[in-house]
Design a protein around this motif. Sequence first.
Motif, PDB file in Angstrom:
ATOM      1  N   ALA A 116       3.252 -27.015  12.757  1.00 60.12           N
ATOM      2  CA  ALA A 116       2.837 -26.943  11.491  1.00 60.12           C
ATOM      3  C   ALA A 116       1.374 -27.289  10.972  1.00 60.12           C
ATOM      4  CB  ALA A 116       3.768 -28.026  10.748  1.00 60.12           C
ATOM      5  N   LEU A 117       1.117 -27.069   9.934  1.00 58.37           N
ATOM      6  CA  LEU A 117      -0.240 -27.305   9.649  1.00 58.37           C
ATOM      7  C   LEU A 117      -0.923 -28.719   9.713  1.00 58.37           C
ATOM      8  CD1 LEU A 117      -2.984 -26.087   8.197  1.00 58.37           C
ATOM      9  CD2 LEU A 117      -1.947 -26.843   5.996  1.00 58.37           C
ATOM     10  N   GLY A 118       0.103 -29.660   9.475  1.00 56.72           N
ATOM     11  CA  GLY A 118      -0.496 -31.103   9.634  1.00 56.72           C
ATOM     12  C   GLY A 118      -0.615 -31.460  11.082  1.00 56.72           C
ATOM     13  N   ALA A 119       0.402 -30.817  12.019  1.00 57.93           N
ATOM     14  CA  ALA A 119       0.071 -31.104  13.470  1.00 57.93           C
ATOM     15  C   ALA A 119      -1.210 -30.644  13.839  1.00 57.93           C
ATOM     16  CB  ALA A 119       1.449 -30.670  14.096  1.00 57.93           C
ATOM     17  N   ARG A 120      -1.497 -29.278  13.542  1.00 59.84           N
ATOM     18  CA  ARG A 120      -2.596 -28.765  14.003  1.00 59.84           C
ATOM     19  C   ARG A 120      -3.953 -29.706  13.401  1.00 59.84           C
ATOM     20  NH1 ARG A 120      -0.303 -24.169  11.843  1.00 59.84           N
ATOM     21  NH2 ARG A 120      -1.971 -23.817  10.568  1.00 59.84           N
ATOM     22  N   LEU A 121      -3.832 -29.842  12.292  1.00 61.67           N
ATOM     23  CA  LEU A 121      -5.030 -30.484  11.695  1.00 61.67           C
ATOM     24  C   LEU A 121      -5.057 -32.085  12.580  1.00 61.67           C
ATOM     25  CD1 LEU A 121      -4.741 -29.821   7.747  1.00 61.67           C
ATOM     26  CD2 LEU A 121      -6.403 -28.886   9.384  1.00 61.67           C
ATOM     27  N   TYR A 122      -4.093 -32.633  12.643  1.00 59.18           N
ATOM     28  CA  TYR A 122      -4.035 -33.968  13.519  1.00 59.18           C
ATOM     29  C   TYR A 122      -4.724 -33.828  14.718  1.00 59.18           C
ATOM     30  CZ  TYR A 122      -2.837 -38.179  15.444  1.00 59.18           C
ATOM     31  OH  TYR A 122      -3.059 -39.473  15.935  1.00 59.18           O
ATOM     32  N   LEU A 129      -3.159 -44.330   2.376  1.00 67.78           N
ATOM     33  CA  LEU A 129      -3.313 -43.369   3.403  1.00 67.78           C
ATOM     34  C   LEU A 129      -4.254 -41.982   2.767  1.00 67.78           C
ATOM     35  CD1 LEU A 129      -2.869 -42.671   6.434  1.00 67.78           C
ATOM     36  CD2 LEU A 129      -0.581 -41.765   5.760  1.00 67.78           C
ATOM     37  N   VAL A 130      -3.843 -41.725   1.778  1.00 65.17           N
ATOM     38  CA  VAL A 130      -4.665 -40.450   1.352  1.00 65.17           C
ATOM     39  C   VAL A 130      -6.002 -40.904   0.874  1.00 65.17           C
ATOM     40  CG1 VAL A 130      -4.808 -39.151  -0.770  1.00 65.17           C
ATOM     41  CG2 VAL A 130      -2.662 -39.435   0.072  1.00 65.17           C
ATOM     42  N   ARG A 131      -6.472 -42.053   0.249  1.00 65.81           N
ATOM     43  CA  ARG A 131      -7.529 -42.543   0.051  1.00 65.81           C
ATOM     44  C   ARG A 131      -8.276 -42.700   1.452  1.00 65.81           C
ATOM     45  NH1 ARG A 131      -9.161 -44.710  -4.426  1.00 65.81           N
ATOM     46  NH2 ARG A 131     -11.378 -44.523  -3.674  1.00 65.81           N
ATOM     47  N   VAL A 132      -7.706 -43.376   2.552  1.00 67.45           N
ATOM     48  CA  VAL A 132      -8.445 -43.221   3.579  1.00 67.45           C
ATOM     49  C   VAL A 132      -8.933 -42.070   4.346  1.00 67.45           C
ATOM     50  CG1 VAL A 132      -8.137 -44.137   6.132  1.00 67.45           C
ATOM     51  CG2 VAL A 132      -7.519 -45.848   4.221  1.00 67.45           C
ATOM     52  N   VAL A 133      -7.994 -41.087   4.341  1.00 64.13           N
ATOM     53  CA  VAL A 133      -8.377 -39.968   4.690  1.00 64.13           C
ATOM     54  C   VAL A 133      -9.360 -39.147   4.151  1.00 64.13           C
ATOM     55  CG1 VAL A 133      -7.384 -37.492   5.174  1.00 64.13           C
ATOM     56  CG2 VAL A 133      -5.829 -39.318   5.808  1.00 64.13           C
ATOM     57  N   LEU A 134      -9.448 -39.252   2.745  1.00 61.00           N
ATOM     58  CA  LEU A 134     -10.526 -38.515   1.918  1.00 61.00           C
ATOM     59  C   LEU A 134     -11.809 -39.395   1.846  1.00 61.00           C
ATOM     60  CD1 LEU A 134      -8.351 -37.194  -1.004  1.00 61.00           C
ATOM     61  CD2 LEU A 134      -9.193 -36.053   0.751  1.00 61.00           C
ATOM     62  N   ALA A 135     -11.518 -40.766   1.708  1.00 61.38           N
ATOM     63  CA  ALA A 135     -12.812 -41.323   1.462  1.00 61.38           C
ATOM     64  C   ALA A 135     -13.344 -42.302   2.595  1.00 61.38           C
ATOM     65  CB  ALA A 135     -12.655 -42.356   0.195  1.00 61.38           C
ATOM     66  N   GLY A 136     -12.654 -42.185   3.996  1.00 65.72           N
ATOM     67  CA  GLY A 136     -12.841 -42.942   5.019  1.00 65.72           C
ATOM     68  C   GLY A 136     -12.278 -44.552   4.974  1.00 65.72           C
ATOM     69  N   GLY A 137     -12.378 -45.232   5.957  1.00 66.35           N
ATOM     70  CA  GLY A 137     -11.767 -46.322   6.133  1.00 66.35           C
ATOM     71  C   GLY A 137     -12.716 -47.346   6.573  1.00 66.35           C
ATOM     72  N   PHE A 138     -12.973 -48.306   6.168  1.00 65.11           N
ATOM     73  CA  PHE A 138     -14.275 -49.425   6.838  1.00 65.11           C
ATOM     74  C   PHE A 138     -13.454 -50.875   6.645  1.00 65.11           C
ATOM     75  CE2 PHE A 138     -15.883 -45.523   5.098  1.00 65.11           C
ATOM     76  CZ  PHE A 138     -16.532 -45.045   6.132  1.00 65.11           C
ATOM     77  N   ALA A 139     -13.458 -51.505   7.717  1.00 61.58           N
ATOM     78  CA  ALA A 139     -13.149 -52.867   7.709  1.00 61.58           C
ATOM     79  C   ALA A 139     -14.511 -53.666   7.325  1.00 61.58           C
ATOM     80  CB  ALA A 139     -12.827 -53.119   9.166  1.00 61.58           C
ATOM     81  N   PRO A 140     -14.287 -54.873   6.921  1.00 62.54           N
ATOM     82  CA  PRO A 140     -15.629 -55.495   6.667  1.00 62.54           C
ATOM     83  C   PRO A 140     -16.490 -55.970   7.823  1.00 62.54           C
ATOM     84  CG  PRO A 140     -13.802 -57.164   6.224  1.00 62.54           C
ATOM     85  CD  PRO A 140     -13.199 -55.644   6.593  1.00 62.54           C
ATOM     86  N   PHE A 180     -10.934 -31.608   4.180  1.00 64.37           N
ATOM     87  CA  PHE A 180      -9.825 -31.149   3.709  1.00 64.37           C
ATOM     88  C   PHE A 180      -9.650 -30.898   2.342  1.00 64.37           C
ATOM     89  CE2 PHE A 180      -8.090 -34.341   7.254  1.00 64.37           C
ATOM     90  CZ  PHE A 180      -8.453 -33.467   8.306  1.00 64.37           C
ATOM     91  N   ASN A 181      -9.064 -29.621   2.103  1.00 61.96           N
ATOM     92  CA  ASN A 181      -8.772 -29.425   0.853  1.00 61.96           C
ATOM     93  C   ASN A 181      -7.241 -30.204   0.338  1.00 61.96           C
ATOM     94  OD1 ASN A 181      -6.552 -27.868   1.741  1.00 61.96           O
ATOM     95  ND2 ASN A 181      -7.668 -25.891   1.444  1.00 61.96           N
ATOM     96  N   ASN A 182      -6.876 -29.978  -0.762  1.00 58.95           N
ATOM     97  CA  ASN A 182      -5.564 -30.573  -1.236  1.00 58.95           C
ATOM     98  C   ASN A 182      -4.414 -30.422  -0.247  1.00 58.95           C
ATOM     99  OD1 ASN A 182      -7.034 -32.044  -3.063  1.00 58.95           O
ATOM    100  ND2 ASN A 182      -6.606 -30.398  -4.750  1.00 58.95           N
ATOM    101  N   GLU A 183      -4.346 -29.146   0.055  1.00 62.85           N
ATOM    102  CA  GLU A 183      -3.124 -28.866   0.723  1.00 62.85           C
ATOM    103  C   GLU A 183      -3.082 -29.275   2.159  1.00 62.85           C
ATOM    104  OE1 GLU A 183      -0.922 -24.627   2.494  1.00 62.85           O
ATOM    105  OE2 GLU A 183      -2.762 -24.649   1.182  1.00 62.85           O
ATOM    106  N   ASP A 184      -4.541 -29.229   2.594  1.00 58.80           N
ATOM    107  CA  ASP A 184      -4.776 -29.985   4.206  1.00 58.80           C
ATOM    108  C   ASP A 184      -4.441 -31.225   4.098  1.00 58.80           C
ATOM    109  OD1 ASP A 184      -5.722 -27.258   4.986  1.00 58.80           O
ATOM    110  OD2 ASP A 184      -7.801 -27.806   4.576  1.00 58.80           O
ATOM    111  N   THR A 185      -4.899 -32.256   2.984  1.00 60.58           N
ATOM    112  CA  THR A 185      -4.706 -33.399   3.154  1.00 60.58           C
ATOM    113  C   THR A 185      -3.378 -33.668   3.066  1.00 60.58           C
ATOM    114  OG1 THR A 185      -7.070 -33.764   1.951  1.00 60.58           O
ATOM    115  CG2 THR A 185      -5.517 -35.616   1.725  1.00 60.58           C
ATOM    116  N   ALA A 186      -2.516 -33.027   2.237  1.00 59.68           N
ATOM    117  CA  ALA A 186      -1.060 -33.273   2.052  1.00 59.68           C
ATOM    118  C   ALA A 186      -0.392 -33.083   3.390  1.00 59.68           C
ATOM    119  CB  ALA A 186      -0.501 -32.406   0.860  1.00 59.68           C
TER     120      ALA A 186
END
Length: 422
Positions: free
Chosen positions: A314-320, A356-367, A385-391
């Motif tokens: 699936a698309l998600g598996a390939r992107l991962y 999870l959506v926010r971290v994928v799109l904007a990144g995730g940073f511990a302090p 990622f576009n919206n479809e890729d992200t989903a």
Amino acid sequence: MKRTLAWMLVTGALLAAVVQALNLRGEDPVTSDPGPTADAQLIARGGYLARVGNCMACHTARGGEPYAGGLGIQTPFGTVYTSNLTPDVKTGLGGWSPSAFWRALHNGRSRDGRLLYPAFPYPNYTHVTRADSDAIFAYLQSLPAVAQPNRPHALRFPYDSTPALAVWRALFFKPGEVETDPRKSADWNRGAYLVQGLGHCNACHASRNALGATSGTLDLSGGLIPMRNWYAPSLTAAHEAGVADWSLPDIVLLMKNGVSAKGTVLGPMAEVVGNSTQHWSDADLLAMATYLKALPADTRPRDLAKVEPPLPDALGARLYKLHCAQCHGDQGEGVAQTYPPLAGNRAVTMDSPANLVRVVLAGGFAPSTAGNPRPYGMPPFAMVFNNEDTAAVVSYIRSAWGNQGKPVSSLDVIQLRNGLQD
């Protein structure tokens, strides 16, 4: 007709009187009493308490002087601008007394009697003791004075009107204090005071009604942070952020370092750890951990419908495999102390996919903290990622390796992209 009009006027007057009485309940007269002597010990204690309350984070504009205010806080009703807390006489707290400052915290009312908007979390700060209020005031008075006029709020009608604010307060605010429970330990009681009061945890970790009110400072059942689209998870639910089954040292480490064997803080919580809780005393961290660990469990039924595992092509598996597996592993196992595992991670499978959506799109940073000065971070993929890729990739992560998170649609991603500038 005249009789009807008369009854309407009388009813309106009675309602206005009731609203006024409710807004004045629990108020003591404001005095010019200079308060306790502001010696070095009191100022140092006040500085610590201001850290506990994370006051500087809101009362400092980006690039501005500390505590001089001017930061715009976006709400569903418009923008509220924070006030100048430095001791400037004309624009700050220079003309205030400890009694007036106490009234602001305890009653949500300014020195001139003006009602304050609850973006300043006085529904929590009303629980702060007078002694702690006086200490914080002494510390603020010791700061360099900054002449910076307060910026008027930009709220929509009718939320910009005093009558509307008075009605809100009559409905949703009652001055009070955290009562000591003699059946509980000293640590539990101190933790309750910190969580419900200065720590104002439920300002984020609670859902809000259409008028922006929570059900009370005991509500820690989780909610979407307005205008930021981060979800502050429930602190009482084991499948979200409840810590009943954690050890006290693991809870303390998470709040002190931002990472522990049990998890990592990201987003708004990373700001809280970076600006506030890493500076708490070990005793207060233990007290908070004791209280959070003992919170009553959330017993609300949860939809546990079976989620089908994703197809390997699936698309998600390939992107991962292309973008994520090199850090998080082919089986979502992660790398200890470096990259968090995704398999079995409750932050991944919560009902709300917002974080999870926010971290994928904007990144995730511990302090960056004293205990973890060089944290690993995740780069943003908003430009990849576009919206479809992200989903697709988020849905894959939520359903692979035995995870049971529901799929995410492109529409969900579009809605959650808002606020990425935060």
